[in-house]
Design a protein around this motif. Structure first.
Motif, PDB file in Angstrom:
ATOM      1  N   HIS A 129       0.833  -1.206   0.000  1.00 29.17           N
ATOM      2  CA  HIS A 129       0.000   0.000   0.000  1.00 29.17           C
ATOM      3  C   HIS A 129       0.864   1.252   0.000  1.00 29.17           C
ATOM      4  CE1 HIS A 129      -3.105   2.932   1.129  1.00 29.17           C
ATOM      5  NE2 HIS A 129      -2.195   3.402   1.956  1.00 29.17           N
ATOM      6  N   ASP A 130       1.837   1.297   0.896  1.00 28.73           N
ATOM      7  CA  ASP A 130       2.619   2.520   1.076  1.00 28.73           C
ATOM      8  C   ASP A 130       3.513   2.828  -0.117  1.00 28.73           C
ATOM      9  OD1 ASP A 130       1.514   3.074   3.525  1.00 28.73           O
ATOM     10  OD2 ASP A 130       3.156   2.240   4.696  1.00 28.73           O
ATOM     11  N   PHE A 176      -8.000   8.378  -1.509  1.00 27.01           N
ATOM     12  CA  PHE A 176      -9.137   7.918  -2.304  1.00 27.01           C
ATOM     13  C   PHE A 176      -9.589   8.946  -3.343  1.00 27.01           C
ATOM     14  CE2 PHE A 176      -9.160   5.203   1.410  1.00 27.01           C
ATOM     15  CZ  PHE A 176      -9.355   3.954   0.832  1.00 27.01           C
ATOM     16  N   GLY A 177      -8.622   9.638  -3.932  1.00 26.00           N
ATOM     17  CA  GLY A 177      -8.954  10.660  -4.904  1.00 26.00           C
ATOM     18  C   GLY A 177      -9.140  10.130  -6.320  1.00 26.00           C
ATOM     19  N   ARG A 186     -10.176   9.041 -13.679  1.00 23.64           N
ATOM     20  CA  ARG A 186      -9.002   8.213 -13.440  1.00 23.64           C
ATOM     21  C   ARG A 186      -8.667   8.243 -11.955  1.00 23.64           C
ATOM     22  NH1 ARG A 186     -10.323   6.620 -17.587  1.00 23.64           N
ATOM     23  NH2 ARG A 186      -9.162   6.387 -19.554  1.00 23.64           N
ATOM     24  N   ILE A 187      -7.970   7.198 -11.488  1.00 22.93           N
ATOM     25  CA  ILE A 187      -7.599   7.037 -10.094  1.00 22.93           C
ATOM     26  C   ILE A 187      -6.224   7.644  -9.843  1.00 22.93           C
ATOM     27  CG2 ILE A 187      -7.110   5.352  -8.273  1.00 22.93           C
ATOM     28  CD1 ILE A 187      -8.694   3.311 -10.109  1.00 22.93           C
ATOM     29  N   TYR A 188      -6.074   8.359  -8.709  1.00 18.44           N
ATOM     30  CA  TYR A 188      -4.737   8.706  -8.235  1.00 18.44           C
ATOM     31  C   TYR A 188      -4.543   8.380  -6.755  1.00 18.44           C
ATOM     32  CZ  TYR A 188      -6.579  13.009  -6.080  1.00 18.44           C
ATOM     33  OH  TYR A 188      -7.278  13.902  -5.313  1.00 18.44           O
ATOM     34  N   GLY A 189      -5.611   8.103  -6.022  1.00 15.36           N
ATOM     35  CA  GLY A 189      -5.519   7.829  -4.592  1.00 15.36           C
ATOM     36  C   GLY A 189      -4.895   6.469  -4.301  1.00 15.36           C
ATOM     37  N   ALA A 190      -3.975   6.449  -3.324  1.00 12.78           N
ATOM     38  CA  ALA A 190      -3.222   5.235  -3.016  1.00 12.78           C
ATOM     39  C   ALA A 190      -4.098   4.105  -2.487  1.00 12.78           C
ATOM     40  CB  ALA A 190      -2.131   5.557  -1.989  1.00 12.78           C
TER      41      ALA A 190
END
Length: 291
Positions: A129-130, A176-177, A186-190
């Protein structure tokens, strides 16, 4: 920091700033195999789902190789690109330690990796995750500056007693952006890009609301820590995040938030820019508790 405001001491073996050696040479092959399994299935899924800065970051850092990345190796490229480094920590760290690291362009990452039976869900963030989730975005200069600005803002929020509001900004952007693109969301949140299931849910499922980003709206909205989100906030560009943290006077904002009620997590406000008016069917059915 503990509930009574007393600063916690670092655990045995950790330095005063809570950092530890990664100990890359001590990972077992089974642990490297877990990383490879997670990496390969996420990369296949994220093409056409993750934002371009994330995908470019993956390429720049070469996070695949033969297993779990060696921080010493990836830090050379990360430092060259944006002046950031990844530091190993023994787990979650106190807020003041976390913000100090971010304010000084250091990203604290756990060193342990989940077990093979935990591929699909793990409550505490691990190295996948990190590092897979967060670090590729730190190769983007704009996002890297936003993260540093957030760290400095966190130090101020603690002094003003508004940390819970600022934590929502981190949650709905860094973790969760979603972002607009000419090809769609599109996703950028980790928290999304590191999760196979949420990478699908966040973009495709009819259940959650997807709402245009507004700083004050985000800071008034609670979030889910143990399940898929009921609402995702969409930024038009990464520059939006940097602008709101560097051009906003947070003192009067915190004054307004002190007397403003939270917005229910599934609510749609009249002023919202709505991308998707969700059915909330997943949450109404009990989410993971119904599985």
């Amino acid at each position: 920091m503990s509930a009574d405001g007393v600063t916690l001491a670092p655990p045995p073996g950790a330095r005063p700033d809570w950092t530890i050696d990664q100990g890359w040479e001590h990972y077992a092959q089974a642990e490297h195999d877990v990383w490879i399994t997670l990496y390969e299935r996420q990369v296949k899924l994220l093409e056409g789902r993750a934002c371009d800065p994330f995908l470019r970051g993956l390429d720049s850092l070469d996070l695949h190789r033969t297993g779990i990345p060696d921080f010493a190796r990836i830090n050379e490229e990360l430092m060259r690109l944006t002046g950031w480094t990844v530091v190993a920590v023994p787990g979650l760290v106190p807020d003041e330690v976390f913000f100090d690291h971010l304010a000084n362009r250091r990203f604290p990452a756990g060193q342990f990796i989940r077990k093979p039976e935990q591929l699909d869900y793990l409550q505490e963030p691990d190295i996948f995750h990190d590092v897979f989730g967060h670090v590729p975005m730190l190769t983007d200069p704009t996002f890297a500056d936003y993260m540093q600005a957030y760290g400095k803002g966190g130090q101020r929020a603690m002094s003003l007693g508004r940390l819970h509001n600022l934590a929502r900004l981190y949650w709905y952007t860094v973790e969760f952006g979603l972002m607009e693109s000419p090809q769609g969301l599109r996703i950028y949140g980790a928290g999304i890009v590191s999760s196979y299931a949420e990478s699908v849910f966040a973009l495709d499922d009819p259940s959650p609301n997807r709402i245009g980003f507004d700083l004050e709206r985000v800071m008034r909205t609670p979030y889910r820590i143990d399940d898929f989100q009921q609402v995702y906030f969409v930024v038009p560009a990464l520059q939006t995040l940097l602008d709101v943290t560097t051009h906003t006077d947070f003192a009067p904002l915190y004054d307004r938030l002190a007397t403003a009620a939270d917005i229910p997590i599934a609510a749609i406000e009249p002023s919202d820019r709505v991308f998707t008016r969700g059915t909330q069917a997943y949450a109404d059915a009990g989410g993971r508790t119904a599985a």
